[in-house]
Design a protein around this motif. Structure first.
Motif, mmCIF file in Angstrom:
data_model
loop_
_atom_site.group_PDB
_atom_site.id
_atom_site.type_symbol
_atom_site.label_atom_id
_atom_site.label_comp_id
_atom_site.label_asym_id
_atom_site.label_seq_id
_atom_site.Cartn_x
_atom_site.Cartn_y
_atom_site.Cartn_z
ATOM 1 N N ASP A 1 0.851 -1.187 0.000
ATOM 2 C CA ASP A 1 0.000 0.000 0.000
ATOM 3 C C ASP A 1 0.886 1.235 0.000
ATOM 4 O O ASP A 1 2.084 1.169 0.304
ATOM 5 N N ASP A 2 0.304 2.366 -0.359
ATOM 6 C CA ASP A 2 1.045 3.630 -0.426
ATOM 7 C C ASP A 2 0.609 4.588 0.676
ATOM 8 O O ASP A 2 0.764 5.807 0.544
ATOM 9 N N GLY A 3 0.087 4.045 1.770
ATOM 10 C CA GLY A 3 -0.380 4.887 2.863
ATOM 11 C C GLY A 3 0.726 5.307 3.812
ATOM 12 O O GLY A 3 1.913 5.257 3.501
ATOM 13 N N ARG A 4 0.329 5.671 5.011
ATOM 14 C CA ARG A 4 1.283 6.131 6.016
ATOM 15 C C ARG A 4 2.131 4.991 6.538
ATOM 16 O O ARG A 4 3.242 5.198 7.013
ATOM 17 N N GLY A 5 1.613 3.776 6.514
ATOM 18 C CA GLY A 5 2.357 2.635 7.057
ATOM 19 C C GLY A 5 2.207 2.569 8.560
ATOM 20 O O GLY A 5 1.786 3.514 9.226
#
Length: 400
Positions: free
Chosen positions: A343-347
């Motif tokens: 995913d490309d989120g905040r992690g």
């Protein structure tokens, strides 16, 4: 060099003894050559030299006793009018040791400081030190006091640092024990869930075998070929169930009580696409891709793959943020199944995936590792270059 340093740290009394002998020899030479002019005065000075040597040699073994011996030696020199010699440097060492020792009370440490500060004025009064002007006398006295103050300050600073370091070690050990306890609780909970899945897998396979056996008995006489096919199905299902039990029991140390709940079919790889659609309907954009030739896999492998994808997408929804997107990629190899969820989120926070989980309580990745361990696979998790989170798994296809 490191070995020598370690040796010296293991033998502090030996190091102190060396310096004590050196100080004693130097002080005796001073008393003999440049000390009192009369033999009697020199003999009077010898006990103070011996005492200071003992103080330096035994200061760490008997800190309190050696400090009071140093005080007594100073009083002895004042009463016998023994002039200052190089052996009196042991008084500074004794003062430093008392201030630095954690075994000495703060009260005694402050008392030592007061006596150290008083030593210089008492010396000046006893030996009638006169530098001419009053200002010069005061400055001289203050100058002589400075070494005692510095010795105490250095020792007290070392004591404070040691106490702070000990607190850090104790806190770290306590946190480590708490983390270990939480990890054990998480593992126990995950194993309980695995035990329930074991019950479902076995119940499913046994029910299939029973149905096939009943059918084979029913058509044994009228349709032998169908009966043969049913027996082959029973054989394959039995072997698969045995393999699943061996994998699961390999990581389970305790069983779970039997439950009388109805059977719920276990999810498999084909249902991952359904899972992705459900996640999309919940508002998370997910790209799904399959590479290689799809085929039936052992139920344990399929279940593990499904649960890993499910947990990964759940973590993306929890930690990725409102604008995060994800991708799920399945790759069929000749000897295994590869999974890649990104995913490309905040992690997740660094400490969560490093300590074993990214679900806010440290349980998510622990569960993944437990499942991966059952099938002998590998798991790689961590932050993704450029932001977001990445979970990669390889599930081998074991032959039973």
């Amino acid at each position: 060099m490191q070995r020598l340093y370690d040796f010296l740290r293991r033998h502090p009394t030996g190091v102190d003894g060396f310096w004590a002998v050196l100080l004693f020899g130097t002080a005796m030479l001073e008393v003999a050559d440049n000390g009192p002019s009369t033999t009697a005065a020199r003999l009077v000075a010898v006990p103070s030299v011996i005492a200071m040597g003992a103080v330096v040699a035994l200061r760490r073994r008997w800190t309190k006793q050696m400090f009071w011996l140093a005080v007594a030696t100073g009083v002895y020199q004042l009463l016998t009018h023994t002039d200052v010699h190089i052996g009196d440097f042991g008084m500074l060492i004794a003062l430093y040791t008392v201030a630095a020792s954690a075994e000495v009370s703060r009260r005694l440490s402050r008392t030592a400081f007061a006596l150290g500060v008083a030593a210089a004025p008492l010396y000046a009064l006893r030996f009638h030190v006169d530098k001419g002007r009053t200002v010069d006398n005061v400055l001289f006295t203050l100058f002589v006091v400075v070494p005692f103050v510095l010795a105490w300050v250095l020792g007290d600073s070392l004591r404070t640092r040691r106490a702070y370091y000990a607190q850090l070690i104790e806190r770290n050990q306590r946190l480590e024990k708490e983390r270990e306890a939480q990890s054990k609780v998480a593992v126990a909970a995950e194993r309980a869930r695995i035990a329930r899945e074991l019950h479902d897998v076995v119940a499913h396979n046994v029910s299939v075998m029973v149905v096939q056996a009943d059918g084979a008995a029913y058509v044994m006489d009228v349709a032998p070929e169908q009966a043969k096919e049913a027996l082959q199905t029973i054989s394959g299902t039995g072997r698969q169930a045995l393999a699943e039990m061996r994998r699961l029991l390999g990581v389970l140390r305790t069983g779970e009580p039997q439950e009388s709940e109805d059977y719920v079919p276990q999810p498999d790889v084909e249902q991952i696409e359904v899972l992705v659609e459900q996640v999309r309907a919940a508002g998370l954009a997910v790209d799904f891709e399959v590479e290689g030739a799809p085929r039936r896999l052992p139920s344990g492998v399929e279940l593990t793959a499904y649960r890993i994808v499910q947990e990964a997408l759940t973590n993306t929804r929890k930690h990725g943020g409102p604008d995060a997107t994800a991708s799920v990629r399945l790759v069929y190899f000749d000897d295994g199944l590869g999974l890649l969820v990104e995913d490309d989120g905040r992690g997740a926070a660094h400490e969560l995936y490093e300590d074993g989980g990214a679900d806010g309580a440290g349980h998510g990745l622990i569960g993944m590792r437990e499942r991966i361990g059952m099938v002998g696979g590998t798991l790689d998790t961590g932050p993704r270059p450029g932001g977001g989170f990445r979970i990669s798994a390889l599930l081998p296809l074991k032959k039973s």
